[in-house]
Motif scaffolding. Structure first.
Motif, short mmCIF file in Angstrom:
data_model
loop_
_atom_site.label_atom_id
_atom_site.label_comp_id
_atom_site.label_asym_id
_atom_site.label_seq_id
_atom_site.Cartn_x
_atom_site.Cartn_y
_atom_site.Cartn_z
N GLU A 96 51.26 41.58 105.88
CA GLU A 96 50.05 42.31 106.13
C GLU A 96 50.47 43.46 105.64
N LEU A 97 51.20 43.50 104.92
CA LEU A 97 52.17 44.47 103.77
C LEU A 97 50.62 44.05 102.38
N TRP A 105 49.01 41.94 102.00
CA TRP A 105 47.23 41.36 102.47
C TRP A 105 46.73 42.50 102.29
N ARG A 106 46.87 43.63 102.79
CA ARG A 106 46.64 45.47 102.20
C ARG A 106 47.06 45.53 100.96
N LEU A 110 43.73 43.57 99.60
CA LEU A 110 42.17 43.93 100.13
C LEU A 110 42.33 45.54 99.69
N ILE A 111 43.47 46.93 98.76
CA ILE A 111 43.10 47.99 97.74
C ILE A 111 42.22 47.55 97.23
N TYR A 123 41.67 44.91 109.44
CA TYR A 123 43.03 44.59 110.34
C TYR A 123 44.42 45.00 109.17
N PRO A 124 44.07 44.88 108.03
CA PRO A 124 45.37 45.24 107.22
C PRO A 124 44.94 46.20 107.30
N LEU A 125 44.04 47.19 106.78
CA LEU A 125 43.32 48.54 106.42
C LEU A 125 43.25 49.66 107.33
N PHE A 185 43.28 54.14 100.08
CA PHE A 185 44.22 54.56 100.71
C PHE A 185 45.89 54.53 100.61
N ARG A 218 34.98 48.34 95.03
CA ARG A 218 33.84 48.22 95.43
C ARG A 218 33.80 49.32 94.99
N LEU A 235 37.04 41.49 108.25
CA LEU A 235 38.16 41.47 108.34
C LEU A 235 39.40 41.89 107.43
N HIS A 236 39.01 43.12 106.69
CA HIS A 236 39.41 43.75 105.77
C HIS A 236 40.02 45.03 106.53
#
Lengths: 235, 235
Positions: free
Chosen positions: A122-123, A125-126, A129-130, B85-87, A233, A136, B82-83
Motif C-alpha cells: 500500500e505504501l 502503491w500510494r 499515486l501521489i 484506496y491508498p490515498l 498528500f 493532475r 481506485l486511487h
DNA sequence: CGGGGCCTTGAACGTCGTCAAGCGATGTGG
DNA sequence: CCACATCGCTTGACGACGTTCAAGGCCCCG
C-alpha cells in the motif's frame, strides 16, 4: 539508509521495523548518472525501479513536432519510475538533470515485497499515486492558469517538496533547471518564461537565477499562485 | 459480471478463475447517480471505490478563479477512484456526466484482496497507473499541442477506449459532453473550442455534434493529432 | 580566440480569449 | 397555451497573452 528520504516523504501508512528492513533489502545496487544522461527510454521493457538518492531527475516526452514536455521533476527520496513495476515499460523517458545517485530495485524483489506485506504494498502503491496527483495538478496549472501563475505554482510545489527532505535553507533552495527547462515544464516558450520570471522578481514574490530560487514573500507567492498543498498528500 | 468490462480493458496480468471470483465478490452493492450529480467531493475521507458500469463520469478540479479543469473522462469498465484506496481521500471531485450505474468496492475488501493475491494487486495497481499515464498524455496535449490538435487527440483517445468496451459503431460513438466540457478538458474557452470543432469538421477529419462523434478520416485524424496509443497500455 | 549554451530584450505577429449578440431547443409556471 | 427563462451552440469584432524572429550579451570551455 537508502530509503530514509523515501520514508520521509511517504510516511503513511506506518511500517514496522521488519517491513522497513525488507524494503531496504530489496535494493540490489546503486548507480550513478551524469547530468543530462538518459536513464530510461520510453517503451523499453524494464526489470527494475529507480529510487533517487541524490540529485534531480526529470520525466519528459518529446512530440513529433519537436516540442518537449516535462512531466515531472524528482527530488531525492522520490521513487522515480516505480510505476514501471506494474506497467513493465514507460510511455515517457527519464533523464538526469544533475549528476545523480540512485538505488535500484528489481521488479522481482518488489513482487516479493508485495507477497509478503500488504502494508508495504500500500505504501508503494500510494507513492505512485501521489506522483499521479502531482501530474493532475500540473494539468490544472497548464490548462487553467496564466503563465506567471504557473511558474509561481511550480516554485511553491518544489519549495515544499524540497523542504520535506531538508533541501531548503530558509526561503532559498536549489532548483537546477534552465529557463528552457522551466518553459518545457510549464508549456511556455523560453522567451515568455524569461519575461514572467522577471515579472515575479519585480513583484517581489520570488527570484530565480542560475538554478537557485529565493522566495521573497511566501504568503504573497502562495496567494498569487493560488497554491493549495493538499495534492501533495503530506499527512 | 460487474468486472467484465474492467477485465476487458486491463487484461494484463492474467487472472485465475478464483482470482476473478474474488474480485467479483468484493462488490458490496451497486448504485446509480443522475447526470451532473457529484459522486465524490475532494478532500472527503473515503472508504470505498467506484467501478463504472454504465454511463460516463468526469473527474475535475475547480480553481479559486472559477475556472474548471476536467482531469479525466471515464467510460464503462473504468475503476474511477481506485486511487482512493491508498490515498484515503481525493484531491479532486468526481461527477456523473450522464445517468450512471456503478459498483462499489469497500476499501476493506480491496485490502483483503491485496493480502490474498499479489497478481490481483498488481492488476489493480496497474489500472491506477494507466489512468496516470493518460493524465500525463493530457499534460502533453495541453502543454505542447495547438487547440485543434488537442481536440483531435482527445477524440482519438476516446475512440480507442470506447472501442475496447464495444461502445463504438464503426466510426461513430457517443461522447456525451457539451462544447463547454470539451473546452474544460482541453484548457480552451468554449468559444475557441467551437471554432476548432468547425475547423476539424471542414477539414473532413471528425465531426462532433450533440454528444456524438463521427470520425470521417481515421488515418488523417490520427496523423493530424500526432496520436500514438502506446500510453493506453492496450497490450 | 572562437564557439556554444543560456539569458535578455525588442518588435511584430498570431493564436486564443473576451465581450457581445442572436439562434434554437427545452422546460416551466402563469 | 404561451410568455419567459435557461442552456448550449454559433458567429463577429476586438484585444491580449503568449509566440516567433532576431539580435546582443555573458560565461564557460575547447
Amino acid at each position: 539508509m537508502f530509503t530514509r528520504n523515501f520514508l520521509q516523504t511517504h510516511r503513511v501508512p506506518k511500517l514496522s521495523d521488519s517491513e522497513s528492513a525488507s524494503l531496504e533489502a530489496a535494493v540490489i545496487r546503486t548507480a550513478e548518472f551524469r547530468a543530462k544522461q538518459i536513464i530510461v527510454r520510453q517503451q523499453v521493457p524494464l526489470t527494475q525501479c529507480t529510487l533517487l538518492l541524490e540529485g534531480f531527475i526529470e520525466r519528459y516526452k518529446d512530440t513529433p513536432e519537436g516540442r518537449r514536455q516535462i512531466l515531472a521533476i524528482h527530488v531525492p527520496g522520490d521513487f522515480v519510475d516505480l510505476h514501471s513495476y506494474p506497467l513493465k515499460r514507460l510511455e515517457h523517458s527519464v533523464a538526469a538533470l544533475t549528476p545523480v545517485k540512485v538505488a535500484l530495485f528489481p521488479h522481482a524483489a518488489i513482487r516479493a515485497l508485495t507477497e509478503q506485506s500488504a502494508t508495504l504494498t500500500e505504501l508503494l502503491w500510494r507513492s505512485t499515486l501521489i506522483d499521479a496527483a502531482i501530474n493532475r495538478e500540473w494539468i490544472v496549472s497548464i490548462g487553467a492558469r496564466s503563465a506567471a501563475v504557473r511558474l509561481a505554482h511550480l516554485f511553491c510545489e518544489m519549495f515544499l517538496r524540497l523542504e520535506r527532505v531538508g533541501m531548503t535553507e530558509g526561503t532559498r533552495f536549489a532548483l537546477p533547471l534552465t529557463q528552457i527547462d522551466l518553459a518545457d515544464a510549464t508549456g511556455l516558450t523560453p522567451v515568455h518564461a524569461n519575461r514572467m520570471l522577471r515579472q515575479l522578481r519585480e513583484q517581489g514574490l520570488v527570484e530565480f537565477r542560475q538554478g537557485q530560487v529565493e522566495i521573497r514573500d511566501w504568503p504573497a507567492l502562495r496567494g498569487f499562485a493560488e497554491f493549495d498543498p493538499g495534492y501533495l498528500f503530506f499527512d
